[in-house]
Design a protein around this motif. Structure first.
Motif, PDB file in Angstrom:
ATOM      1  N   ALA A 105     -12.456 -56.983  27.569  1.00 45.76           N
ATOM      2  CA  ALA A 105     -13.256 -57.570  28.649  1.00 45.76           C
ATOM      3  C   ALA A 105     -12.394 -58.517  29.495  1.00 45.76           C
ATOM      4  CB  ALA A 105     -14.457 -58.298  28.075  1.00 45.76           C
ATOM      5  N   GLY A 106     -11.571 -59.339  28.858  1.00 50.92           N
ATOM      6  CA  GLY A 106     -10.705 -60.252  29.601  1.00 50.92           C
ATOM      7  C   GLY A 106      -9.684 -59.506  30.431  1.00 50.92           C
ATOM      8  N   LEU A 107      -9.123 -58.462  29.853  1.00 48.94           N
ATOM      9  CA  LEU A 107      -8.159 -57.642  30.581  1.00 48.94           C
ATOM     10  C   LEU A 107      -8.805 -56.961  31.779  1.00 48.94           C
ATOM     11  CD1 LEU A 107      -5.193 -56.846  30.366  1.00 48.94           C
ATOM     12  CD2 LEU A 107      -5.910 -54.846  29.083  1.00 48.94           C
TER      13      LEU A 107
ATOM     14  N   LEU B 171     -12.510 -57.796  13.819  1.00 52.39           N
ATOM     15  CA  LEU B 171     -11.486 -57.093  14.586  1.00 52.39           C
ATOM     16  C   LEU B 171     -12.092 -56.415  15.807  1.00 52.39           C
ATOM     17  CD1 LEU B 171      -8.514 -56.240  14.715  1.00 52.39           C
ATOM     18  CD2 LEU B 171      -9.124 -54.245  13.367  1.00 52.39           C
ATOM     19  N   LEU B 172     -13.290 -55.829  15.640  1.00 52.67           N
ATOM     20  CA  LEU B 172     -13.978 -55.168  16.750  1.00 52.67           C
ATOM     21  C   LEU B 172     -14.359 -56.171  17.832  1.00 52.67           C
ATOM     22  CD1 LEU B 172     -15.002 -52.452  17.715  1.00 52.67           C
ATOM     23  CD2 LEU B 172     -17.167 -52.941  16.590  1.00 52.67           C
ATOM     24  N   ARG B 173     -14.821 -57.368  17.436  1.00 50.78           N
ATOM     25  CA  ARG B 173     -15.182 -58.398  18.417  1.00 50.78           C
ATOM     26  C   ARG B 173     -13.947 -58.873  19.185  1.00 50.78           C
ATOM     27  NH1 ARG B 173     -19.597 -62.592  15.991  1.00 50.78           N
ATOM     28  NH2 ARG B 173     -21.394 -61.265  16.389  1.00 50.78           N
ATOM     29  N   ARG B 174     -12.845 -59.079  18.484  1.00 51.81           N
ATOM     30  CA  ARG B 174     -11.620 -59.523  19.144  1.00 51.81           C
ATOM     31  C   ARG B 174     -11.110 -58.475  20.132  1.00 51.81           C
ATOM     32  NH1 ARG B 174      -8.120 -62.327  14.298  1.00 51.81           N
ATOM     33  NH2 ARG B 174      -9.580 -64.045  13.927  1.00 51.81           N
ATOM     34  N   ALA B 175     -11.171 -57.210  19.741  1.00 51.03           N
ATOM     35  CA  ALA B 175     -10.725 -56.135  20.628  1.00 51.03           C
ATOM     36  C   ALA B 175     -11.620 -56.053  21.858  1.00 51.03           C
ATOM     37  CB  ALA B 175     -10.706 -54.812  19.885  1.00 51.03           C
TER      38      ALA B 175
END
Length: 120
Positions: free
Chosen positions: A16-18, A7-11
Motif C-alpha cells: 500500500a505504501g509503495l 507477515l501478510l499484514r506487513r506485506a
C-alpha cells in the motif's frame, strides 16, 4: 496473532505504501500542459559549445584568476611555492632588512635593549 498473518499484514502495508508513493509520483511528475503566455519571447536554443563555455569556461577562468592572485605575488618575490619547500625562517615584517643580528641585545641586568624581558 500468528507469524503468517503478521507477515501478510506487513506485506500489505508495504504494498500500500509503495502504491501511494508510485501513484503520487506519477501525478506530481506530470508534464506541464500550459501554453507560453502571449507577449513572451521564444529564445533561440543554446548550442552545446555555448553551454560548455558558460558552465565550464567561466568557473575555470575564476579558478585561474584566484590561483594567480594567490601564487603570482609569492613567485614574483622569488619564494618557492611547491608543497615540499622549506618554510621561510626569520621573517620579520617591517624589521631590519639585513639580519636579526642588527638588533641590540641586553648587555647587562639593567639594560633596556632586547625587548620581551617579562619585566615592567
Amino acid at each position: 496473532m500468528t507469524a503468517s498473518t503478521s507477515l501478510l499484514r506487513r506485506a500489505a502495508a508495504l504494498l500500500a505504501g509503495l502504491l501511494v508513493v508510485l501513484t503520487s509520483g506519477v501525478v506530481l511528475a506530470a508534464p506541464a500542459t500550459a501554453d507560453v503566455p502571449e507577449g513572451w519571447s521564444d529564445p533561440d536554443p543554446v548550442s552545446t559549445l555555448e553551454a560548455l563555455l558558460i558552465f565550464v569556461g567561466i568557473p575555470l577562468l575564476l579558478f585561474v584568476l584566484i590561483w594567480a592572485a594567490v601564487y603570482l605575488p609569492a613567485i614574483a618575490r622569488g619564494e618557492r611555492v611547491s608543497a615540499g619547500s622549506a618554510t621561510v625562517e626569520d621573517q620579520w615584517i617591517g624589521g631590519p632588512r639585513k639580519t636579526t643580528s642588527e638588533l641590540a641585545g641586553p648587555d647587562g641586568d639593567q639594560s633596556q635593549a632586547g625587548g620581551a624581558s617579562a619585566r615592567w
